[in-house]
Scaffold this motif. Structure first.
Motif, mmCIF file in Angstrom:
data_model
loop_
_atom_site.group_PDB
_atom_site.id
_atom_site.type_symbol
_atom_site.label_atom_id
_atom_site.label_comp_id
_atom_site.label_asym_id
_atom_site.label_seq_id
_atom_site.Cartn_x
_atom_site.Cartn_y
_atom_site.Cartn_z
ATOM 1 N N ALA A 100 153.065 115.620 53.424
ATOM 2 C CA ALA A 100 151.611 115.648 53.281
ATOM 3 C C ALA A 100 151.177 114.701 52.173
ATOM 4 N N LEU A 101 149.997 114.108 52.353
ATOM 5 C CA LEU A 101 149.490 113.122 51.402
ATOM 6 C C LEU A 101 148.087 113.530 50.945
ATOM 7 N N PRO A 102 147.989 114.402 49.952
ATOM 8 C CA PRO A 102 146.660 114.759 49.426
ATOM 9 C C PRO A 102 146.064 113.607 48.635
ATOM 10 N N ILE A 103 144.752 113.491 48.709
ATOM 11 C CA ILE A 103 144.012 112.405 48.061
ATOM 12 C C ILE A 103 143.150 112.984 46.942
ATOM 13 N N ASP A 104 143.164 112.337 45.787
ATOM 14 C CA ASP A 104 142.285 112.769 44.699
ATOM 15 C C ASP A 104 140.850 112.316 44.944
ATOM 16 N N VAL A 105 140.662 111.014 45.241
ATOM 17 C CA VAL A 105 139.327 110.481 45.512
ATOM 18 C C VAL A 105 139.415 109.571 46.721
ATOM 19 N N ALA A 106 138.569 109.822 47.716
ATOM 20 C CA ALA A 106 138.509 108.981 48.915
ATOM 21 C C ALA A 106 137.204 108.195 48.908
ATOM 22 N N PHE A 107 137.317 106.869 48.930
ATOM 23 C CA PHE A 107 136.156 106.001 49.082
ATOM 24 C C PHE A 107 136.059 105.627 50.561
ATOM 25 N N VAL A 108 135.024 106.115 51.231
ATOM 26 C CA VAL A 108 134.857 105.923 52.673
ATOM 27 C C VAL A 108 133.614 105.082 52.918
ATOM 28 N N HIS A 109 133.734 104.074 53.759
ATOM 29 C CA HIS A 109 132.610 103.190 54.050
ATOM 30 C C HIS A 109 131.725 103.768 55.148
ATOM 31 N N ALA A 110 130.424 103.533 55.053
ATOM 32 C CA ALA A 110 129.478 103.914 56.091
ATOM 33 C C ALA A 110 128.405 102.846 56.215
ATOM 34 N N SER A 111 127.880 102.699 57.411
ATOM 35 C CA SER A 111 126.765 101.783 57.607
ATOM 36 C C SER A 111 125.483 102.370 57.025
ATOM 37 N N VAL A 112 125.267 103.661 57.302
ATOM 38 C CA VAL A 112 124.083 104.357 56.786
ATOM 39 C C VAL A 112 124.503 105.747 56.336
ATOM 40 N N ALA A 113 123.935 106.218 55.242
ATOM 41 C CA ALA A 113 124.182 107.581 54.779
ATOM 42 C C ALA A 113 122.887 108.184 54.269
ATOM 43 N N PRO B 1 121.033 110.821 51.510
ATOM 44 C CA PRO B 1 121.324 111.238 50.130
ATOM 45 C C PRO B 1 122.157 112.515 50.070
ATOM 46 N N GLY B 2 121.999 113.375 51.087
ATOM 47 C CA GLY B 2 122.762 114.619 51.126
ATOM 48 C C GLY B 2 124.200 114.450 51.575
ATOM 49 N N GLY B 3 124.563 113.241 52.043
ATOM 50 C CA GLY B 3 125.963 112.990 52.357
ATOM 51 C C GLY B 3 126.295 112.703 53.803
ATOM 52 N N ASP B 4 125.445 113.133 54.756
ATOM 53 C CA ASP B 4 125.728 112.812 56.162
ATOM 54 C C ASP B 4 125.845 111.300 56.312
ATOM 55 N N PRO C 36 121.561 107.712 62.474
ATOM 56 C CA PRO C 36 121.511 107.763 63.941
ATOM 57 C C PRO C 36 122.418 108.840 64.524
ATOM 58 N N ALA C 37 123.556 109.069 63.880
ATOM 59 C CA ALA C 37 124.505 110.104 64.286
ATOM 60 C C ALA C 37 125.373 110.417 63.082
ATOM 61 N N VAL C 38 125.987 111.581 63.087
ATOM 62 C CA VAL C 38 126.804 111.991 61.948
ATOM 63 C C VAL C 38 128.281 111.812 62.296
ATOM 64 N N ASP C 39 128.919 110.811 61.667
ATOM 65 C CA ASP C 39 130.357 110.615 61.820
ATOM 66 C C ASP C 39 131.134 111.387 60.759
ATOM 67 N N LEU C 40 130.540 111.506 59.577
ATOM 68 C CA LEU C 40 131.141 112.286 58.491
ATOM 69 C C LEU C 40 130.077 113.224 57.941
ATOM 70 N N PRO C 41 130.269 114.537 58.071
ATOM 71 C CA PRO C 41 129.231 115.470 57.618
ATOM 72 C C PRO C 41 129.146 115.553 56.101
ATOM 73 N N GLY C 42 127.934 115.735 55.608
ATOM 74 C CA GLY C 42 127.711 115.827 54.176
ATOM 75 C C GLY C 42 128.450 116.972 53.518
ATOM 76 N N LEU C 43 128.853 117.964 54.305
ATOM 77 C CA LEU C 43 129.627 119.092 53.779
ATOM 78 C C LEU C 43 130.906 118.616 53.090
ATOM 79 N N LEU C 44 131.446 117.473 53.551
ATOM 80 C CA LEU C 44 132.694 116.944 52.984
ATOM 81 C C LEU C 44 132.458 115.951 51.853
ATOM 82 N N VAL C 45 131.207 115.572 51.627
ATOM 83 C CA VAL C 45 130.898 114.453 50.726
ATOM 84 C C VAL C 45 130.411 114.956 49.375
ATOM 85 N N ASP C 46 130.943 114.363 48.320
ATOM 86 C CA ASP C 46 130.519 114.712 46.963
ATOM 87 C C ASP C 46 129.503 113.738 46.402
#
Length: 240
Positions: A151-164, A166-169, A201-211
């Motif tokens: 297993a490979l746990p990550i401390d900080v993940a920097f993920v790119h998005a076209s649009v986000a 403020p709440g993280g979606d 336009p659509a949620v690829d990564l939900p704000g629930l996972l985003v800090d």
């Protein structure tokens, strides 16, 4: 939830395991900020290494690297810093995995499991040459034997998005690849967005996972982002 990229990078410490980018898009803005702040001692995890990983190795940012490949997308010149470090026997700890095995390692961490079963040909260097740097093993159970990846746990993940939002979606605007799994495996998730807007336009990564959400127009340049801007081929050629 929104923040400045420099301030986020300042929170990183030596020994942190950091995921950078999505498989199809290189996050040059994050790499450049790491180099500008002279960060060192990081474990960099990246699916598609490319010039981002090459720059980080050349600048001495990474003490440990987990990746599935590292080459220049505009050839035939290689990623020179990566090649030099590998061939010269640098002190970097290397873990080369297939993208499938890397995704499985992230998935195991996301599920709080110690490892995940994977299919790896015994005739490749992943096993025969230990390219994985100790991340692959053979296990036996009452149900049979299998190759597994740690297993490979990550401390900080920097993920790119076209649009986000403020709440993280976040909306990627292209195939998400392993980026969502990396976010699920991370203790902290930072979305680096080309644009922050009131809706996506659509949620690829939900704000629930985003800090944290960071707005950085041109975050992937000189790489390209579908629907935003093309890859700067001349810049890639100049680097090579």
């Amino acid at each position: 939830m929104t923040a400045d990229l420099a301030a986020v990078v300042e929170t990183l410490r030596p020994g942190d395991t950091v995921w950078i980018g999505n498989f199809g898009v290189q996050l040059f803005a994050v790499a450049d900020e790491l180099i500008r702040q002279r960060r060192t001692g990081l474990h960099v995890v990246i699916g598609s290494g490319g010039l981002v990983l090459d720059r980080l190795i050349g600048a001495g940012v990474a003490d440990e690297v987990t990746f599935s490949h590292c080459w220049s997308a505009v050839g035939p010149a290689p990623t020179r810093e990566f090649r030099r470090a590998w061939q010269d026997g640098s002190a970097i700890r290397w873990h080369e995995l297939s993208l499938g095995a890397l995704s499985a390692a992230l998935g195991a961490a996301a599920r709080d499991l110690p490892f995940a079963p994977v299919v790896v040909s015994p005739h490749t260097g992943y096993l025969a040459g230990d390219w994985a740097g100790g991340m692959l093993a053979e296990v036996t159970s009452p149900f049979g034997s299998a190759t597994v990846v740690r297993a490979l746990p990550i401390d900080v993940a920097f993920v790119h998005a076209s649009v986000a939002e403020p709440g993280g979606d976040a909306y990627f605007g292209y195939a998400p690849g392993e980026a969502v799994t990396a976010a699920q495996a991370a203790r902290r998730v930072v979305v680096v967005a080309e644009e922050v807007a009131g809706s996506v336009p659509a949620v690829d990564l939900p704000g629930l996972l985003v800090d944290t959400v960071v707005e950085v127009p041109g975050a992937a340049a000189p790489d390209g982002v579908p629907g935003r801007y093309p890859r700067d081929v001349a810049a890639y050629e100049a680097y090579a």
